[in-house]
Scaffold this motif. Sequence first.
Motif, PDB file in Angstrom:
ATOM      1  N   GLU A 134      10.796  44.936 104.168  1.00  0.00           N
ATOM      2  CA  GLU A 134       9.730  44.084 103.648  1.00  0.00           C
ATOM      3  C   GLU A 134       9.217  43.147 104.744  1.00  0.00           C
ATOM      4  OE1 GLU A 134       8.952  40.461 100.408  1.00  0.00           O
ATOM      5  OE2 GLU A 134      10.961  41.298 100.680  1.00  0.00           O
ATOM      6  N   TYR A 135       7.888  43.066 104.891  1.00  0.00           N
ATOM      7  CA  TYR A 135       7.232  42.113 105.791  1.00  0.00           C
ATOM      8  C   TYR A 135       6.552  41.062 104.918  1.00  0.00           C
ATOM      9  CZ  TYR A 135       8.037  45.886 109.097  1.00  0.00           C
ATOM     10  OH  TYR A 135       8.643  46.864 109.856  1.00  0.00           O
ATOM     11  N   ALA A 136       6.972  39.795 105.061  1.00  0.00           N
ATOM     12  CA  ALA A 136       6.510  38.783 104.118  1.00  0.00           C
ATOM     13  C   ALA A 136       6.322  37.421 104.767  1.00  0.00           C
ATOM     14  CB  ALA A 136       7.489  38.674 102.953  1.00  0.00           C
ATOM     15  N   ASP A 137       5.517  36.587 104.098  1.00  0.00           N
ATOM     16  CA  ASP A 137       5.201  35.213 104.516  1.00  0.00           C
ATOM     17  C   ASP A 137       5.607  34.288 103.373  1.00  0.00           C
ATOM     18  OD1 ASP A 137       3.452  32.752 104.514  1.00  0.00           O
ATOM     19  OD2 ASP A 137       2.717  33.623 106.383  1.00  0.00           O
ATOM     20  N   TYR A 138       6.194  33.145 103.702  1.00  0.00           N
ATOM     21  CA  TYR A 138       6.686  32.251 102.652  1.00  0.00           C
ATOM     22  C   TYR A 138       5.592  31.442 101.955  1.00  0.00           C
ATOM     23  CZ  TYR A 138      11.501  33.399 103.647  1.00  0.00           C
ATOM     24  OH  TYR A 138      12.691  34.078 103.784  1.00  0.00           O
ATOM     25  N   GLN A 139       4.360  31.506 102.433  1.00  0.00           N
ATOM     26  CA  GLN A 139       3.260  30.887 101.697  1.00  0.00           C
ATOM     27  C   GLN A 139       2.488  31.906 100.857  1.00  0.00           C
ATOM     28  OE1 GLN A 139       1.212  27.235 103.536  1.00  0.00           O
ATOM     29  NE2 GLN A 139       1.567  28.514 105.329  1.00  0.00           N
ATOM     30  N   CYS A 140       2.942  33.131 100.871  1.00  0.00           N
ATOM     31  CA  CYS A 140       2.262  34.224 100.169  1.00  0.00           C
ATOM     32  C   CYS A 140       2.703  34.261  98.709  1.00  0.00           C
ATOM     33  CB  CYS A 140       2.590  35.541 100.870  1.00  0.00           C
ATOM     34  SG  CYS A 140       2.206  37.020  99.930  1.00  0.00           S
ATOM     35  N   SER A 141       1.746  34.057  97.799  1.00  0.00           N
ATOM     36  CA  SER A 141       2.085  34.033  96.373  1.00  0.00           C
ATOM     37  C   SER A 141       2.520  35.409  95.866  1.00  0.00           C
ATOM     38  CB  SER A 141       0.889  33.533  95.559  1.00  0.00           C
ATOM     39  OG  SER A 141      -0.247  34.362  95.752  1.00  0.00           O
ATOM     40  N   PHE A 142       1.962  36.472  96.415  1.00  0.00           N
ATOM     41  CA  PHE A 142       2.349  37.811  95.987  1.00  0.00           C
ATOM     42  C   PHE A 142       3.763  38.154  96.455  1.00  0.00           C
ATOM     43  CE2 PHE A 142      -2.365  38.295  95.972  1.00  0.00           C
ATOM     44  CZ  PHE A 142      -2.500  38.526  94.615  1.00  0.00           C
ATOM     45  N   CYS A 143       4.150  37.625  97.625  1.00  0.00           N
ATOM     46  CA  CYS A 143       5.527  37.811  98.093  1.00  0.00           C
ATOM     47  C   CYS A 143       6.492  37.135  97.121  1.00  0.00           C
ATOM     48  CB  CYS A 143       5.705  37.225  99.489  1.00  0.00           C
ATOM     49  SG  CYS A 143       4.656  37.964 100.761  1.00  0.00           S
ATOM     50  N   GLY A 144       6.091  35.942  96.652  1.00  0.00           N
ATOM     51  CA  GLY A 144       6.904  35.248  95.664  1.00  0.00           C
ATOM     52  C   GLY A 144       7.019  36.023  94.371  1.00  0.00           C
ATOM     53  N   THR A 171       0.428  40.711 103.261  1.00  0.00           N
ATOM     54  CA  THR A 171       1.790  40.512 102.780  1.00  0.00           C
ATOM     55  C   THR A 171       1.793  40.478 101.255  1.00  0.00           C
ATOM     56  OG1 THR A 171       1.499  38.109 102.996  1.00  0.00           O
ATOM     57  CG2 THR A 171       2.570  39.258 104.833  1.00  0.00           C
ATOM     58  N   PRO A 172       2.843  41.021 100.637  1.00  0.00           N
ATOM     59  CA  PRO A 172       3.943  41.743 101.274  1.00  0.00           C
ATOM     60  C   PRO A 172       3.556  43.178 101.610  1.00  0.00           C
ATOM     61  CG  PRO A 172       4.258  41.755  98.912  1.00  0.00           C
ATOM     62  CD  PRO A 172       3.023  40.931  99.162  1.00  0.00           C
ATOM     63  N   SER A 173       4.157  43.713 102.657  1.00  0.00           N
ATOM     64  CA  SER A 173       4.025  45.129 102.990  1.00  0.00           C
ATOM     65  C   SER A 173       5.429  45.700 103.112  1.00  0.00           C
ATOM     66  CB  SER A 173       3.252  45.312 104.298  1.00  0.00           C
ATOM     67  OG  SER A 173       1.877  45.070 104.116  1.00  0.00           O
ATOM     68  N   PHE A 174       5.583  46.950 102.704  1.00  0.00           N
ATOM     69  CA  PHE A 174       6.905  47.561 102.651  1.00  0.00           C
ATOM     70  C   PHE A 174       6.915  48.936 103.313  1.00  0.00           C
ATOM     71  CE2 PHE A 174       6.147  45.003  98.890  1.00  0.00           C
ATOM     72  CZ  PHE A 174       7.268  44.188  98.801  1.00  0.00           C
ATOM     73  N   LEU A 175       8.093  49.321 103.767  1.00  0.00           N
ATOM     74  CA  LEU A 175       8.411  50.701 104.101  1.00  0.00           C
ATOM     75  C   LEU A 175       9.606  51.075 103.239  1.00  0.00           C
ATOM     76  CD1 LEU A 175       8.146  50.598 107.997  1.00  0.00           C
ATOM     77  CD2 LEU A 175       6.574  51.753 106.428  1.00  0.00           C
ATOM     78  N   VAL A 176       9.490  52.149 102.489  1.00  0.00           N
ATOM     79  CA  VAL A 176      10.577  52.612 101.612  1.00  0.00           C
ATOM     80  C   VAL A 176      10.985  53.996 102.087  1.00  0.00           C
ATOM     81  CG1 VAL A 176      11.311  53.077  99.262  1.00  0.00           C
ATOM     82  CG2 VAL A 176       9.600  51.299  99.684  1.00  0.00           C
ATOM     83  N   GLY A 177      12.096  54.061 102.787  1.00  0.00           N
ATOM     84  CA  GLY A 177      12.496  55.328 103.376  1.00  0.00           C
ATOM     85  C   GLY A 177      11.448  55.856 104.338  1.00  0.00           C
ATOM     86  N   GLY A 178      10.712  54.949 104.988  1.00  0.00           N
ATOM     87  CA  GLY A 178       9.661  55.327 105.919  1.00  0.00           C
ATOM     88  C   GLY A 178       8.300  55.470 105.285  1.00  0.00           C
ATOM     89  N   ARG A 179       8.218  55.398 103.958  1.00  0.00           N
ATOM     90  CA  ARG A 179       6.946  55.509 103.253  1.00  0.00           C
ATOM     91  C   ARG A 179       6.284  54.132 103.143  1.00  0.00           C
ATOM     92  NH1 ARG A 179      10.370  59.239 101.324  1.00  0.00           N
ATOM     93  NH2 ARG A 179       9.562  61.165 100.402  1.00  0.00           N
ATOM     94  N   PRO A 180       5.031  53.982 103.568  1.00  0.00           N
ATOM     95  CA  PRO A 180       4.367  52.681 103.459  1.00  0.00           C
ATOM     96  C   PRO A 180       3.954  52.386 102.025  1.00  0.00           C
ATOM     97  CG  PRO A 180       2.843  54.299 104.355  1.00  0.00           C
ATOM     98  CD  PRO A 180       4.182  54.990 104.250  1.00  0.00           C
ATOM     99  N   LEU A 181       4.177  51.132 101.609  1.00  0.00           N
ATOM    100  CA  LEU A 181       3.783  50.668 100.287  1.00  0.00           C
ATOM    101  C   LEU A 181       3.316  49.225 100.456  1.00  0.00           C
ATOM    102  CD1 LEU A 181       3.717  51.473  97.271  1.00  0.00           C
ATOM    103  CD2 LEU A 181       5.998  50.470  97.048  1.00  0.00           C
ATOM    104  N   ALA A 182       2.047  48.964 100.144  1.00  0.00           N
ATOM    105  CA  ALA A 182       1.470  47.641 100.381  1.00  0.00           C
ATOM    106  C   ALA A 182       1.235  46.899  99.079  1.00  0.00           C
ATOM    107  CB  ALA A 182       0.150  47.772 101.147  1.00  0.00           C
TER     108      ALA A 182
END
Length: 273
Positions: A114-124, A239-250
Amino acid sequence: MEIYRLMSEKAAKKAPAKTPGKTPRKSPAKGPGKPALTPARRLAAIGAVLALLVAVVAAGIAIAGGSGKHRPAAGSSADPQQKVYDQVERTTSRREKADPLALGRADAPVVLVEYADYQCSFCGRFTRESQPELIKKYVDTGVLRMEFRNFPIFGEPSSRAARASWAAGQQGRFWQFHDELYAKTRKGAALAEDKLVDLARDAGIKDLDRFRTDMNGSAAEAAVNKDQEEGYRLGVQSTPSFLVGGRPLAGAQPMSEFEQAIEQAKAAAGAKK
């Protein structure tokens, strides 16, 4: 290998609607705290193939409205891009046993980055709503490993919170501090140094003097820069952006999206044994 940038551009051409649950990053041209990019040969080697792949996948998700249509069913062995996913997983998943910013077995069959920012409401939102379910269903059962990457994109408050989270990890309290930060949306002055120390106390961090020193030290800055640099190389756009087993999921996608990605990656890992 700017997989997220190319994914977003391709998807935008075919489906103008915004991907739900994403906070876009500010332009990196003059953004605060953006580290100088360094060569990444292993990532670049698969860039062209993966860029095309994720663009097609993103467009398919957008067209299907996030419902999971037009994608391989969980457990499918017919995905022609699986080798690419495997290589991405190997080049981005650290699997360090003592990593304080990770949850789950180092040898778990699936890794979620997970790539995330602590001011990001969606990350929360992801932390409060999806993370507990993922931990219970997949981390606790040994299927999933979660690795957090600090990707501050909203200036010094975000960077300071990222350094503070790393400092919390030095005392074994990263996830407790992480969850305190995301318990509600915090921005600007709410992430001032004294406020972060208060949150550290609430998270059970014992040595607050050490916490403050670590937060302001060069090691914290280097660790955050390493995570951020990795995200920039991948072309993370929001943010957030994810890799799940190498698969991108934003984006803070519905739980069903994470479940499907995890099951596909789990099936692929099982097929290799």
